[in-house]
Design an enzyme around this catalytic site. Structure first.
Site, PDB file in Angstrom:
ATOM      1  N   LYS A 178       0.769  -1.298   0.017  1.00 46.78           N
ATOM      2  CA  LYS A 178       0.032  -0.041  -0.085  1.00 46.78           C
ATOM      3  C   LYS A 178       0.920   1.355   0.028  1.00 46.78           C
ATOM      4  O   LYS A 178       1.488   1.743   1.039  1.00 46.78           O
ATOM      5  CB  LYS A 178      -0.793   0.129   1.185  1.00 46.78           C
ATOM      6  CG  LYS A 178      -2.007   1.413   0.942  1.00 46.78           C
ATOM      7  CD  LYS A 178      -2.822   1.702   2.317  1.00 46.78           C
ATOM      8  CE  LYS A 178      -1.965   2.702   3.104  1.00 46.78           C
ATOM      9  NZ  LYS A 178      -2.018   3.857   2.483  1.00 46.78           N
TER      10      LYS A 178
ATOM     11  N   GLY B 195       6.669   4.426   8.728  1.00 44.68           N
ATOM     12  CA  GLY B 195       5.838   5.524   8.771  1.00 44.68           C
ATOM     13  C   GLY B 195       6.051   6.167  10.369  1.00 44.68           C
ATOM     14  O   GLY B 195       7.092   5.855  10.865  1.00 44.68           O
ATOM     15  N   SER B 196       5.033   6.529  10.723  1.00 45.07           N
ATOM     16  CA  SER B 196       4.950   7.270  12.084  1.00 45.07           C
ATOM     17  C   SER B 196       5.129   6.386  13.217  1.00 45.07           C
ATOM     18  O   SER B 196       4.481   5.013  13.184  1.00 45.07           O
ATOM     19  CB  SER B 196       4.020   8.202  12.204  1.00 45.07           C
ATOM     20  OG  SER B 196       2.667   7.338  12.661  1.00 45.07           O
TER      21      SER B 196
ATOM     22  N   GLU C 248       9.825   0.739  10.873  1.00 47.52           N
ATOM     23  CA  GLU C 248      10.861   1.610  10.704  1.00 47.52           C
ATOM     24  C   GLU C 248      10.001   2.980  10.750  1.00 47.52           C
ATOM     25  O   GLU C 248       9.418   3.239  10.109  1.00 47.52           O
ATOM     26  CB  GLU C 248      11.398   1.491   9.213  1.00 47.52           C
ATOM     27  CG  GLU C 248      12.691   2.143   9.017  1.00 47.52           C
ATOM     28  CD  GLU C 248      12.732   3.633   8.925  1.00 47.52           C
ATOM     29  OE1 GLU C 248      12.422   4.399   9.866  1.00 47.52           O
ATOM     30  OE2 GLU C 248      12.818   3.887   7.469  1.00 47.52           O
TER      31      GLU C 248
ATOM     32  N   CYS D  32      12.870  10.502   7.908  1.00 50.67           N
ATOM     33  CA  CYS D  32      12.799   9.916   9.364  1.00 50.67           C
ATOM     34  C   CYS D  32      14.138  10.013  10.177  1.00 50.67           C
ATOM     35  O   CYS D  32      14.174  10.175  11.238  1.00 50.67           O
ATOM     36  CB  CYS D  32      12.283   8.637   9.389  1.00 50.67           C
ATOM     37  SG  CYS D  32      13.147   7.382   8.010  1.00 50.67           S
TER      38      CYS D  32
ATOM     39  N   GLU E  61       9.346  14.873  16.256  1.00 54.99           N
ATOM     40  CA  GLU E  61       9.754  14.765  15.215  1.00 54.99           C
ATOM     41  C   GLU E  61       8.925  15.804  14.218  1.00 54.99           C
ATOM     42  O   GLU E  61       7.705  15.612  14.156  1.00 54.99           O
ATOM     43  CB  GLU E  61       9.391  13.362  14.397  1.00 54.99           C
ATOM     44  CG  GLU E  61       9.961  13.216  13.082  1.00 54.99           C
ATOM     45  CD  GLU E  61       9.660  11.821  12.718  1.00 54.99           C
ATOM     46  OE1 GLU E  61       8.894  11.225  13.018  1.00 54.99           O
ATOM     47  OE2 GLU E  61      10.652  11.303  12.173  1.00 54.99           O
TER      48      GLU E  61
END
Lengths: 482, 301
Positions: A184, A236-237, A258, A292, A389
């Site tokens: 996705k 992602g987050s 990750e 990131c 972040e």
């Protein structure tokens, strides 16, 4: 125009043919979503609608997982590794052949400078396929026991900051090890993944081996929560990563995450200052800081802090912010209105909490999502801009006196993805590298990526590694001789 | 432990031991003041063990965190020697372990001896890994550019281990030795019904060269101690395998709680049965509690 200004050098978009609408890529075919729903993807530099993209429903995800399962059991799993390897080599070559097309499309859909998509994203993605292609028929010798086995169907959810590169990081090791994939892409950047589906047609990859379901959060949740996926790879987050970890708890689904970061980039008083300035700039303004592992906390040794910040400011004054399709652009557009709002909120908090904000003079385009390179000085460790972040072109500057203090400050975060060290002293680099709790430590460099080099985090930056031999492990069940 | 003794004129009454917790190198009672009765496989009284509390669990994490940097900072050779020394001391306590394992697990003396031997040998096997794991699991990475690039495993930090419920010594050793190899410190929740070998192991550790706090042993209800440790924000990883067969606790619940700070979770094997600990060990239990760090540096003149 002053004689030192740059003339426009726009890359042509003629090379890429964007369809007005795209379906889901399931079992080798493009199909509409089961309920006909779709969403728009826009060029964040202009807000122009690029295409209408199908939004996958639970039913579509079900179909994709079934197709992946069938392909894995009947074809891709039993296929000799040497044959899988050749498909992956083909994909690597096709990506290189169509590199310009992918780069232009990536920049249009993501907003990143064409210089970056052309020189980093696309070539590194191709290199990733080339690297893992070679592993496909050597898995017996990879250190995971004799005849290691694939898990089966891998569900992969990727972010919008490096759409094609993250696709490559996910798909290449999965296919090399004999897994099949349902991927996705991010809601705001689906187009290069859909172009990749066209590349798979040229590669004649068998149907069902790679399936691409576009959509937003609900599609991702349906995919991750599907009972028949064996392996989940998410980039992602951190909040979403935690949710996934909770959801799979008690099952035997394998997961790699990750997640976010808040990297310290540490500059000592003996650092090669010109190189350090370039490294700091690359560390936080590469990809508009939407990285990131971005070096978002600059830790400078007190004795050189003032000088370094002055030189950094003058360097930021030369950054060219604007049209991502211009080959001279250094800093492009923020990926979405939502992300721009997040950056704005956090930088406002920085000012409100008492840090000093500075940006170079720069004219931002009137349409699209833009944020000027920003520097905060007078930042304390308690400020939100030092802890959270930001995922934008915003650098928080803190100072330290001793190496031990630098280590303590660098590690004082729940994240642990990357770190930077700038000093001429080799023994200090190694001493620091041992103590920094981060998965990647760049010394006298920053933001380097390579298919052979494992990447991933400590602590709340996630678990599992991507890249290198280590990147095979999450996709294999260890073979056993007894 | 209690042997069956009958008061008779002239007979000597044995001196029994009070079994306590092992935290930070010391042997405290539970701060709660609670104990629970430990019985042998036939239900006869063996001892009162400390019924550890949430607060004891938190204290154990504090001790483990305090000891972690020092243990990880020792050279791999030194850690290997220190761990090997533990095996030497285990060997010296054979008889006591055999008696405790036989009583607690209901094994014949011969089978208990085999289990103790296997436990000592298992400890030796892991002790030898300290200075080899980085060579097996690390790599020099040939990146496409003028950079030195190397990856090596490091300890993840503080590891909580829910020890197996059945195999009270061999199983215990098989789960606490691996995280220690690379420099993690451990908080172990012992088998609930068979905690005595874990406490005796503590006595071995206390008289070895293993620094205080490197291993912390809690006895008590697994279902009481597991959840606060699984959700503890200063714990980096958890081995939930010992939740299998524990009263009132599912390993999935521990894993879900562990997500709060993205802990590394070592699950029980597929099939949800306690492993056969006599099978050959594998370095995957070591690697489950490591992080791979990759360091880059430019090459140039």
């Amino acid at each position: 125009m002053s004689p030192f200004e740059y003339a426009p050098a726009p890359e042509s978009r003629a090379i890429v043919d964007i369809a007005s609408s795209y379906g889901l890529f399931i079992d080798g075919e493009f199909t509409p979503s089961s309920d006909g729903s779709s969403f728009k993807t826009v060029n964040p530099a202009t807000e122009e609608v690029l295409a209408e993209v199908a939004e996958a429903t639970d039913e579509d995800v079900e179909r994709a997982v079934k197709a992946a399962r069938r392909a894995q059991q009947k074809l891709w799993g039993p296929m000799p590794g040497s044959e899988r390897a050749k498909y992956l080599f083909r994909i690597a070559r096709l990506l290189a052949e169509r590199a310009r097309e992918f780069a232009v499309l990536e920049t249009l859909d993501n907003g990143k400078p064409i210089r970056e998509s052309r020189d980093v994203d696309v070539p590194t993605a191709a290199a990733h396929f080339f690297y893992y292609a070679g592993w496909a028929d050597k898995l017996d010798h990879a250190g995971f026991g004799p005849s290691p086995r694939p898990h089966g169907v891998a569900a992969q959810v990727i972010p919008w900051n490096f759409p094609l590169l993250m696709l490559a990081w996910k798909i290449a090791p999965a296919l090399a090890t004999g897994n099949t994939v349902v991927l996705k892409p991010a809601e705001t950047t689906p187009l290069t993944a859909l172009l990749f589906a066209d590349l798979l047609r040229q590669a004649e990859l068998p149907p069902g081996v790679v399936n691409i379901v576009t959509g937003a959060r609900a599609t991702g949740a349906a995919l991750v929560g599907h009972p028949d996926v064996d392996k989940i790879a998410f980039t992602g987050s951190t909040p979403v990563g935690k949710r996934i970890a909770r959801e799979v708890a008690g099952t035997h689904k394998h997961v790699t995450l990750e997640l976010g970061g808040k990297a310290a980039n540490i500059v000592f008083d003996d650092a090669p200052i010109d190189q350090a300035i370039e490294g700091i700039v690359n560390g936080i303004f590469f990809n508009q800081g939407q990285v990131c592992c971005a070096g978002s906390r600059l830790l400078v040794q007190e004795s050189v802090a003032e000088e370094l910040v002055e030189r950094l400011k003058s360097r930021l004054g030369t950054l060219r912010v604007g049209d991502p399709m211009d080959k001279n652009t250094d800093v492009g557009a923020i990926n979405s209105a939502q992300q721009l709002a997040r950056i704005t909120e956090l930088t406002d908090a920085g000012t409100a909490e008492g840090a000093t904000r500075w940006s170079p003079e720069c004219e931002l385009p009137s349409s699209g999502y833009w944020f000027a390179p920003t520097l905060f000085t007078g930042v304390s460790a308690a400020h939100r801009i030092a802890r959270e972040e930001i995922f934008g072109p915003v650098l928080s500057v803190l100072t330290f006196r001793t190496p031990q203090e630098a280590v303590t400050k660098a590690n004082a975060t729940p994240y642990g993805l990357s770190a930077g060290i700038w000093t001429e002293k080799g023994s200090r680099i190694l001493w620091m590298a041992d103590r920094l709790r981060a998965g990647v430590v760049w010394s006298n460099t920053f933001n380097r990526f390579d298919p052979t080099s494992p990447f991933g985090g400590y602590k709340e930056s996630g678990y599992g590694r991507e890249g290198g031999r280590h990147g095979l492990a999450p996709y294999l069940i260890e073979g056993s001789s007894f | 432990m209690a042997a069956q003794s009958i008061a008779a004129p002239g007979a000597r009454l044995e001196v029994r031991k009070t079994y306590k917790l092992f935290v930070g190198g010391k042997f405290p009672r539970s701060e709660s003041g609670r104990t629970y009765e430990v019985a042998d496989a036939k239900g006869r009284f063996l001892a009162n063990a400390a019924l550890g509390s949430r607060k004891d669990a938190r204290e154990a994490v504090v001790a483990a965190r305090a000891a972690q940097a020092g243990w990880a900072g020792a050279t791999a050779y030194n850690r290997g020697q220190v761990l090997y020394r533990v095996a030497e001391l285990l060997e010296g306590r054979r008889e006591q372990f055999v008696a405790e394992v036989a009583a607690g697990e209901g094994l014949s003396t011969r089978k208990a001896e085999a289990a103790v031997s296997a436990a000592v040998d298992r400890w030796v096997w892991y002790a030898g890994w300290t200075d080899k794991v980085a060579q097996v699991a690390g790599s020099a990475n040939p990146v496409a550019g003028p950079y030195f690039n190397i990856s090596a495993p490091e300890p993840t930090g503080v590891v909580v281990v829910i020890a197996p419920q059945t195999s009270s010594l061999l199983g215990l050793v098989s789960v606490i030795a691996p995280p220690l190899v690379t420099g993690n410190t451990v908080v172990v929740v012992s088998s609930e019904a068979r905690p005595l070998p874990a406490i005796t192991l503590s006595e071995v550790l206390a008289t070895s060269d293993v620094p205080g706090g490197v291993v912390n042993v809690l006895t008590g209800r697994t279902a009481e101690l597991g959840p606060p440790l699984a959700s503890h924000l200063d714990v980096n990883a958890i081995d939930v395998g010992g939740a299998l067969g524990a009263d009132g606790l599912a390993w999935g619940d521990l894993e879900a709680a562990a997500a709060e700070n993205v802990k590394r979770v070592l699950r029980p094997p597929v099939g949800d049965r306690e492993p056969d600990w006599t099978e050959a060990p594998h370095p995957r239990r070591i690697l489950a509690f490591t992080e791979t760090k990759t360091v880059w540096h430019p090459k140039g003149v």
